[in-house]
Every structure is written in C-alpha cells, then in structure tokens.
Design a protein around this motif. Structure first.
Motif, PDB file in Angstrom:
ATOM      1  N   GLY A  99       0.784  -1.206   0.000  1.00 33.30           N
ATOM      2  CA  GLY A  99       0.000   0.000   0.000  1.00 33.30           C
ATOM      3  C   GLY A  99       0.833   1.282   0.000  1.00 33.30           C
ATOM      4  O   GLY A  99       1.929   1.350  -0.479  1.00 33.30           O
ATOM      5  N   ASP A 100       0.255   2.275   0.563  1.00 30.62           N
ATOM      6  CA  ASP A 100       0.913   3.567   0.728  1.00 30.62           C
ATOM      7  C   ASP A 100       1.069   3.829   2.216  1.00 30.62           C
ATOM      8  O   ASP A 100       0.088   4.043   2.930  1.00 30.62           O
ATOM      9  N   VAL A 101       2.309   3.815   2.690  1.00 27.91           N
ATOM     10  CA  VAL A 101       2.564   4.010   4.115  1.00 27.91           C
ATOM     11  C   VAL A 101       1.989   5.331   4.617  1.00 27.91           C
ATOM     12  O   VAL A 101       1.618   5.457   5.795  1.00 27.91           O
ATOM     13  N   MET A 102       1.850   6.326   3.741  1.00 30.12           N
ATOM     14  CA  MET A 102       1.325   7.615   4.160  1.00 30.12           C
ATOM     15  C   MET A 102      -0.154   7.528   4.538  1.00 30.12           C
ATOM     16  O   MET A 102      -0.697   8.453   5.154  1.00 30.12           O
ATOM     17  N   LYS A 103      -0.810   6.426   4.176  1.00 34.22           N
ATOM     18  CA  LYS A 103      -2.212   6.235   4.535  1.00 34.22           C
ATOM     19  C   LYS A 103      -2.370   5.330   5.761  1.00 34.22           C
ATOM     20  O   LYS A 103      -3.497   4.977   6.132  1.00 34.22           O
ATOM     21  N   LYS A 104      -1.264   4.970   6.380  1.00 34.21           N
ATOM     22  CA  LYS A 104      -1.330   4.167   7.592  1.00 34.21           C
ATOM     23  C   LYS A 104      -1.891   5.008   8.733  1.00 34.21           C
ATOM     24  O   LYS A 104      -1.386   6.098   9.031  1.00 34.21           O
ATOM     25  N   GLN A 105      -2.937   4.514   9.372  1.00 28.81           N
ATOM     26  CA  GLN A 105      -3.521   5.223  10.507  1.00 28.81           C
ATOM     27  C   GLN A 105      -2.513   5.303  11.654  1.00 28.81           C
ATOM     28  O   GLN A 105      -1.809   4.339  11.944  1.00 28.81           O
ATOM     29  N   HIS A 106      -2.433   6.472  12.278  1.00 32.39           N
ATOM     30  CA  HIS A 106      -1.532   6.718  13.412  1.00 32.39           C
ATOM     31  C   HIS A 106      -0.054   6.660  13.008  1.00 32.39           C
ATOM     32  O   HIS A 106       0.809   6.372  13.845  1.00 32.39           O
ATOM     33  N   LEU A 107       0.246   6.958  11.747  1.00 33.12           N
ATOM     34  CA  LEU A 107       1.638   6.920  11.305  1.00 33.12           C
ATOM     35  C   LEU A 107       2.539   7.848  12.131  1.00 33.12           C
ATOM     36  O   LEU A 107       3.646   7.432  12.517  1.00 33.12           O
ATOM     37  N   PRO A 108       2.141   9.084  12.454  1.00 35.20           N
ATOM     38  CA  PRO A 108       3.031   9.932  13.261  1.00 35.20           C
ATOM     39  C   PRO A 108       3.376   9.306  14.611  1.00 35.20           C
ATOM     40  O   PRO A 108       4.538   9.366  15.057  1.00 35.20           O
ATOM     41  N   VAL A 157       3.658   7.870  -4.595  1.00 38.50           N
ATOM     42  CA  VAL A 157       3.890   9.282  -4.894  1.00 38.50           C
ATOM     43  C   VAL A 157       2.649  10.119  -4.594  1.00 38.50           C
ATOM     44  O   VAL A 157       2.753  11.298  -4.223  1.00 38.50           O
ATOM     45  N   THR A 158       1.456   9.511  -4.698  1.00 32.98           N
ATOM     46  CA  THR A 158       0.227  10.242  -4.389  1.00 32.98           C
ATOM     47  C   THR A 158       0.151  10.615  -2.916  1.00 32.98           C
ATOM     48  O   THR A 158      -0.573  11.545  -2.544  1.00 32.98           O
ATOM     49  N   GLY A 159       0.883   9.899  -2.073  1.00 35.31           N
ATOM     50  CA  GLY A 159       0.877  10.216  -0.650  1.00 35.31           C
ATOM     51  C   GLY A 159       1.726  11.413  -0.291  1.00 35.31           C
ATOM     52  O   GLY A 159       1.725  11.866   0.859  1.00 35.31           O
ATOM     53  N   LEU A 160       2.463  11.942  -1.265  1.00 30.67           N
ATOM     54  CA  LEU A 160       3.373  13.064  -1.009  1.00 30.67           C
ATOM     55  C   LEU A 160       2.956  14.327  -1.763  1.00 30.67           C
ATOM     56  O   LEU A 160       3.757  15.233  -1.945  1.00 30.67           O
ATOM     57  N   GLU A 161       1.706  14.391  -2.179  1.00 21.58           N
ATOM     58  CA  GLU A 161       1.286  15.487  -3.040  1.00 21.58           C
ATOM     59  C   GLU A 161       0.712  16.678  -2.292  1.00 21.58           C
ATOM     60  O   GLU A 161       0.062  17.528  -2.891  1.00 21.58           O
ATOM     61  N   ASN A 162       0.948  16.775  -0.980  1.00 24.00           N
ATOM     62  CA  ASN A 162       0.544  17.972  -0.255  1.00 24.00           C
ATOM     63  C   ASN A 162       1.630  18.352   0.742  1.00 24.00           C
ATOM     64  O   ASN A 162       2.462  17.530   1.143  1.00 24.00           O
ATOM     65  N   GLU A 163       1.623  19.602   1.146  1.00 27.51           N
ATOM     66  CA  GLU A 163       2.681  20.137   1.998  1.00 27.51           C
ATOM     67  C   GLU A 163       2.714  19.460   3.361  1.00 27.51           C
ATOM     68  O   GLU A 163       3.780  19.248   3.950  1.00 27.51           O
ATOM     69  N   GLU A 164       1.548  19.108   3.874  1.00 27.08           N
ATOM     70  CA  GLU A 164       1.493  18.453   5.181  1.00 27.08           C
ATOM     71  C   GLU A 164       2.244  17.128   5.162  1.00 27.08           C
ATOM     72  O   GLU A 164       2.990  16.805   6.103  1.00 27.08           O
ATOM     73  N   ALA A 165       2.068  16.355   4.100  1.00 28.32           N
ATOM     74  CA  ALA A 165       2.755  15.075   3.992  1.00 28.32           C
ATOM     75  C   ALA A 165       4.255  15.273   3.854  1.00 28.32           C
ATOM     76  O   ALA A 165       5.054  14.542   4.465  1.00 28.32           O
ATOM     77  N   ILE A 166       4.662  16.264   3.072  1.00 24.11           N
ATOM     78  CA  ILE A 166       6.086  16.553   2.910  1.00 24.11           C
ATOM     79  C   ILE A 166       6.710  16.922   4.248  1.00 24.11           C
ATOM     80  O   ILE A 166       7.804  16.466   4.605  1.00 24.11           O
TER      81      ILE A 166
END
Length: 369
Positions: A70-79, A98-107
C-alpha cells in the motif's frame, strides 16, 4: 563459508512491514493488491507499537525497518508509530506512493519523521510508467524526485523490471543522475498479486539487465536488486561481467547509456554485496501481522500477534532450511555460485512449485553450467 551458518541466522538486516493495503493507486503489478481503504484486519496502533518493541528484542541494534504498503502515508496513526520508532532507536525508512506526497502536510511529516530515507518508484519513461501506475503519475514522480533537497530526506528510486520495460532502464538512470539520486533498487518481477498478468524477463533479458546494472554502477550509483541474486555473481567479478559473454541487448543498453549519460567514471569501484535472500537477512510482516520470508514469497511462517518476530525468525523450520544452501535442488544445488547467488527462491516457488528448486530464468542454464 558454511552455508548452514548464515550470518543472518539470528537477526535480519531488513524487516519489511506492509503497514497498510490502503493506496490511491492501483498499479498493474502490485504485490499487495492494494485497496482504497485500510483492511479491517490491519494492525491497530497498540499492535503496531507492540511490533516495534519486538524489534528491540533482537540482539544488538534493531534491524532496519522498511515501512511500506500500500501507501505508508495512509497508515492510521503513522506519526505516533514513527515517534515510537525514534524513541526505541529503530532505524527506519519509508516507501510511500507518490500520491501520498502530493501535499505540503505530507512533505513536512516526512521531513521531520526521523526516517533515514524514502523510496519512490520510477519504472521507465512516461508511457510505461503511467501504463503501470496510472495517468499523470510519471509527472508527479519527477516533481518529487526533483524536489529532493526541499524534502530534506535521502531518496532511493525503486524500479520494476519486466520484459516490457528493459529498454527504458538507461532513461531511468539518466533521471537519477540528473536529480542527484544515488541509490537505485531494481525489483525483478515476481508473479504475485496483480503482477500475474505482466511478462517476466527471459533468461537472456535477465542476463543483459544484470550486466547493465554492473555497468551502471560505474556512474557512482549504489545499486541493489530484489529477486535478482545473479547480479551478485556478476558483481563479484565485474570486469568479466562487462567484457565476457555479452549479448546484443546488453550492448544496446550500454551504448544508449553512454550516448545519453556520457561515459562512466567509477568503473573500477568495487560493488558492495549484501548476501541477503528471502528469509535470510530479509523478513516480511504483512498488514495483519503475518510473517513471510519476503513480500514475494507467500509462505506463512506465523504471526507477530501470537509469537514475537525474533522467535519466528530464529526458530521457524522453513527459515532455517532457506538459510542453508545445501537444501537447494537441481541446478542451483550444483551451481558453483550457489553461496554467492543461490537463485531467486520466490521465482523458483512460482514456476517450479518448490521454494528450493531451480531459478528458471538463471542465465547459467543457457550455457549448461
């Protein structure tokens, strides 16, 4: 070296964790068979934290944890998960879509995550990459790669290799060089998940690609392969890899690379070799906690919800057998390079029905070695 005494018998070098199946993409080759939303059985926060603590039970420094999906950026409670990994001093890297990095918050999350690196997939030129991953993904990927310094985290490029994109590899190398990226991981297609409908490389193509990768390392690129252990055999004696036994496909890949990238300037550098393989230095934990030798070798070894990963890794009978090259059969058992290479166990399992069988695309079979 006695194959029954693997240096990875008590602790893996890398632990791959499929944190989630959730992903906004639906790539044609996806091992994970991703979906839009997290699976119901996905490890929750408490189970995820417990898993991290299990990694500290390995002797010495914990192994490197690769958080993927999957996309690790969509993992719940990742922080919260990354914060716990930092507190436990677990080295980790992220493998986002790459879709998980398309906003400033994710970056910003990635920038301050404590991750040693992130890996971004680039499979070829625009037509092939977008065919595999979806329209517009190629341009989004280039944007991320060219923003390497802004992101502030080392970027590794991952590339799928199938019969359909072999000739794109020099162009991928050029993009790496132009964007200042120096780590390239090549994933040879294994027919699992959605990849069942994509054409695997032939033995001739496998040989040419591995020789090309030896040549490409001369540009100062750190190259690793997944399910491509024949690369280690060629790397061991890379002058022979470049000059002997060449085929026309390798010649065309090399000539195109020199044309678009110039001549290599690190050709005499020794290529570092990590002798890992499925279940031997590498272990995989799925989104629901099931343990497998790798993401491409679908053999269930247990679950981290019922037994700790160190216990499974050290004591599972299948893993013990995988680490002993004396258990290989057919041509891989007789091969003089079995300790250095050993063939792809995942490819043997898919084509031969035996995890210990021959690697059917091994180029040495063509010459009867």
């Amino acid at each position: 070296m006695d194959s029954s005494k693997s240096i990875y018998s008590s602790k893996p070098l890398l632990v791959f964790w499929e944190t989630t199946k959730a992903c906004d993409l639906a790539c044609r080759h996806c091992r994970a068979t991703s979906m839009k939303l997290p699976a119901r059985e996905e490890l929750n926060l408490n189970q995820s934290i417990d898993f991290l603590h299990q990694l500290t039970q390995f002797e010495g420094r914990p192994p490197v944890l690769i958080m993927t999906g999957g996309d690790v950026m969509k993992k719940q409670h990742l922080p919260e998960i990354m914060e716990e990994a930092r507190l436990l001093k677990i080295p980790f890297a992220l493998s986002p879509a790459v879709t998980g990095l398309e906003n400033e918050e994710a970056i910003e999350l990635v920038k301050h995550s404590g991750s040693s690196s992130i890996s971004i997939s680039l499979d070829g030129r625009k037509d092939f990459h977008d065919f595999i991953r979806g329209a517009g993904v190629f341009e989004s990927t280039l944007k991320i790669l060219m923003s390497r310094e802004e992101i502030g985290v080392n970027i590794q490029v991952n590339t799928l290799v199938s019969s359909d994109n072999v000739k794109d590899l020099p162009w991928v190398l050029k993009i790496l060089l132009d964007s200042g990226i120096r780590t390239w991981e090549i994933f040879f297609l294994i027919k699992v998940g959605r990849g069942i409908d994509i054409d695997d490389v032939s033995a001739e193509e496998y040989d040419a690609v591995c020789r090309f990768l030896v040549f490409a390392s001369g540009y100062g690129i750190n190259i690793r392969t997944v399910e491509g252990p024949y690369f280690r055999k060629l790397s061991y004696d890379h002058n022979n890899a470049l000059e002997k036994g060449r085929n026309s496909l390798y010649n065309s890949l090399r000539d195109l690379t020199v044309k678009i990238c110039g001549a290599p300037d690190h050709a005499d550098d020794k290529i570092p070799i990590a002798r890992t393989s499925d279940g031997n230095g590498v272990i995989f934990v799925s989104h629901d906690g099931k343990v497998k030798p790798s993401g491409f070798l679908p053999i269930d070894l247990g679950s981290i919800t019922g037994q700790s990963l160190p216990e499974i890794y050290r004591s599972n009978p299948t893993l013990k057998r995988l680490r002993d090259r004396n258990n290989l059969t057919e041509s891989c058992r007789e091969c003089p390079y079995r300790e250095l290479c050993g063939g792809s166990r995942a490819r043997a399992f898919f084509y031969e029905g035996s995890v210990f069988g021959k690697d059917p695309v091994c180029p040495l079979l063509l010459s009867g070695v």
